[in-house]
Design an enzyme around this catalytic site. Sequence first.
Site, PDB file in Angstrom:
ATOM      1  N   LYS A  32      -6.834  19.157  18.264  1.00 54.10           N
ATOM      2  CA  LYS A  32      -7.402  18.350  17.173  1.00 54.10           C
ATOM      3  C   LYS A  32      -7.811  19.250  16.005  1.00 54.10           C
ATOM      4  CE  LYS A  32     -10.632  16.608  19.825  1.00 54.10           C
ATOM      5  NZ  LYS A  32     -10.260  17.198  21.103  1.00 54.10           N
ATOM      6  N   THR A  33      -8.561  20.296  16.332  1.00 53.19           N
ATOM      7  CA  THR A  33      -9.032  21.183  15.271  1.00 53.19           C
ATOM      8  C   THR A  33      -7.857  21.936  14.647  1.00 53.19           C
ATOM      9  OG1 THR A  33     -11.111  21.383  16.473  1.00 53.19           O
ATOM     10  CG2 THR A  33     -10.711  22.994  14.746  1.00 53.19           C
ATOM     11  N   ASP A 222     -14.588  16.982  11.871  1.00 51.84           N
ATOM     12  CA  ASP A 222     -14.299  17.371  13.256  1.00 51.84           C
ATOM     13  C   ASP A 222     -15.447  16.877  14.144  1.00 51.84           C
ATOM     14  OD1 ASP A 222     -13.011  18.489  15.374  1.00 51.84           O
ATOM     15  OD2 ASP A 222     -13.134  20.574  14.692  1.00 51.84           O
ATOM     16  N   GLU A 223     -15.187  16.707  15.417  1.00 51.67           N
ATOM     17  CA  GLU A 223     -16.218  16.289  16.397  1.00 51.67           C
ATOM     18  C   GLU A 223     -16.911  15.003  15.937  1.00 51.67           C
ATOM     19  OE1 GLU A 223     -16.528  18.002  19.158  1.00 51.67           O
ATOM     20  OE2 GLU A 223     -15.832  20.025  18.710  1.00 51.67           O
ATOM     21  N   GLN A 253     -16.435  13.866  24.944  1.00 52.57           N
ATOM     22  CA  GLN A 253     -17.256  15.026  24.602  1.00 52.57           C
ATOM     23  C   GLN A 253     -18.469  14.639  23.757  1.00 52.57           C
ATOM     24  OE1 GLN A 253     -15.126  18.837  23.768  1.00 52.57           O
ATOM     25  NE2 GLN A 253     -13.328  17.529  23.672  1.00 52.57           N
ATOM     26  N   ARG A 609     -13.965  24.727  27.977  1.00 53.43           N
ATOM     27  CA  ARG A 609     -13.959  25.873  27.063  1.00 53.43           C
ATOM     28  C   ARG A 609     -13.075  26.996  27.585  1.00 53.43           C
ATOM     29  NH1 ARG A 609     -14.219  23.383  23.387  1.00 53.43           N
ATOM     30  NH2 ARG A 609     -14.222  21.638  24.826  1.00 53.43           N
TER      31      ARG A 609
END
Length: 683
Positions: A32-33, A222-223, A253, A609
């Site tokens: 996504k990022t 983002d997020e 998340q 992560r």
Amino acid sequence: MISLSGLNAAQRQAAETIDGPLLILAGAGSGKTRTITYRIAHMVDNLALPQKSILAVSFTNKAAKEMRERIIGLLGKKKARGLTMATFHSLGVKILKKEISKLGYHKNFSIYDSADQSAIMREALKSFKAGKQFDQKIIMAKIGKLKNQGIGPDDYADSEYFDDEDPYDHATHYVYDYYQDKLKFYNAIDFDDILFLTVKLFTDFPEVAKQYSEQFRYIMIDEYQDTNNLQFDLITGLTSTHNNLCVVGDDDQAIYSFRGADITNILSFERMFPGAKVVKLEENYRSVSSILELANKVIKENINRRDKTLWSQRKSSHTPLLWSMANTEHEAEVISDEISKHQSNGGHLGDIAVLYRSNTQAQPFEEVFRMNQIPYTIIGGQKFYEKKEVKDLMAYLTVILNPKDQLQLRRILNIPNRGIGSRTLEKYLEKSEQEDISLYEALYRYPDLDPNREKHIRDFTGIITKFKEVFDLQSLPEAISKLVEDIGFYEFIDKSYDSAKQVERRRNDVNFFIESAERFVKYNGAHATLKNFVEKLLLQDNQDTEEDEDDDIRKNEVTMMTFHSSKGLEFDTVYMVGVEEESLPHKNTIKNGEDISEERRLCYVGITRAQQKLIMTYCKERKLYGKDTPRFISRFINELDKDGFCVHQDRTTFGHMTEEEADDYKKGFFANLIDGLDDDSMF
Ligand code: ATP
Ligand code: MG
């Protein structure tokens, strides 16, 4: 020309969709990022859209910085210039710096931290009838929540959050009003005010919102799953003249509902922004499949989620590990040993992260790492800038910048000791109230209010006046060194502490502070003004602590941070420590019988992560409030470790201990066994 061949078909489609609302909803590590960064590069390089028109918002300073680095990697430094890569808060500060006078503040405002906040709260409660009955922390939390809902003191009584029957709400109402007034009088704002006031600005002055919306024609967030209502309002203001908004996120998340984040922002995006295009990504490029399978398994237990299938082509022979440790020191030692081994095999420390639930868990690691000379950095902890001497110096700098800042002024009025005690202070406070002037102005205008102290008062205001000029003329580190010298700060430290070790440590803090100013100058050149320096540090206080401006590569140091701060980041090897009941899930969640699904998502964030290796650890015993307390594996892992998703290894018997330590440990171990026998026996 930037080639988009580094993206898969779905990512590419998202990167090429520039106009109109766009939602990328996908699991961890699915790019996504990365898609956002390519999208920006594509806009600049292939579509020649002006850099100034592009805004990308990340969740933390660290994430914003990593995004900037990735974009510089694609575009080069020159073309990346002019792009705005911010967090909601840094964007808010930027806007307020220009516009805050419209709200009646002066543009050199201070940003207060929680210690400053509670000082004013205390004052407010004191002046409230029967104020003693109320818990300041609860009121502070209530006010924070109200601000995050965009509700000011004037609107509170009419809001759904106010219960006329509840004495707490009446106290909150009074305190909130008093608190906001005082802040304004000190020309200060608190951390929550950053967004609260930016949104207020946009609401009260729609033409300002319009102006920023016209500047930022292309916005990416983002997020997005962790945005709250206030952030949503900010976005609404920024898109008031267009709808070129791209948001990316993952409902699995969402881990900030405790701070008012509202998952419906992402789930109802299509309704809020009609005509939105939705892109889903399913391939995970980050983690080897064994780690991803564990992550999928953990998150699957949550009900009420959009089921996603996330898969990875990256095979590996590694299976995630679950290590049991004797206690926290042991946990730190074993991991430190592992990292030393990695280091002596030529491994890079920047590949390693130690993640924990709470910042206090960092301490044993800090100690062992220091002892074993393993360089590390802590993200998000407030370690350095919370130290007393550093705060004292910061207060000086703040007052030099903004003499109206009464709290900071009071902090340093008698540092170093000038014999200006509370009685003198009272007189000046009275004077400032009478004449409706700031405390500083009272000191300045009436140095002889307390004739015995006249010289000291003159000395003090003299220093502030003088250094306003010194900071204009000299470089930041030079000016700070001179200030330290002029006020006799080192001598003050020498006198304040008994042990030589303490003195040395405190002096070092001061030196380190000056060094950080040197680094600031090095990286910011002509922009390294006092004002920028202070702002940067105050902002970092609430987010990332360490000054780390190196552009491209990660430094050769272990990264330590909470699960919360690790969002969006990735590391070759991840140690998730303290994977225990009452930590993950957190004991408050268990105690209050709350929904644990957010805790499970936090566990999912931690696991995802890791790229190559994941090691989870738990302690059989942990010192809590001075008492050794037995601990148990987190239910999130315990319910599946038998299924072959991770390998459980008992590290308590491994050879990292000295014989003596091992003996002691065994003694304890057998003592437990014998106790156990006694319990079970029929006698
Ligand atoms: P998170 O939900 O954790 O924020 P994300 O969806 O933002 O994750 P990224 O950080 O963008 O994921 O990507 C994860 C990793 O996979 C990065 O190292 C990224 O460079 C890599 N990656 C993503 N897409 C591709 C691709 N198409 N080809 C090669 N590598 C990719
Ligand atoms: Mg991401």
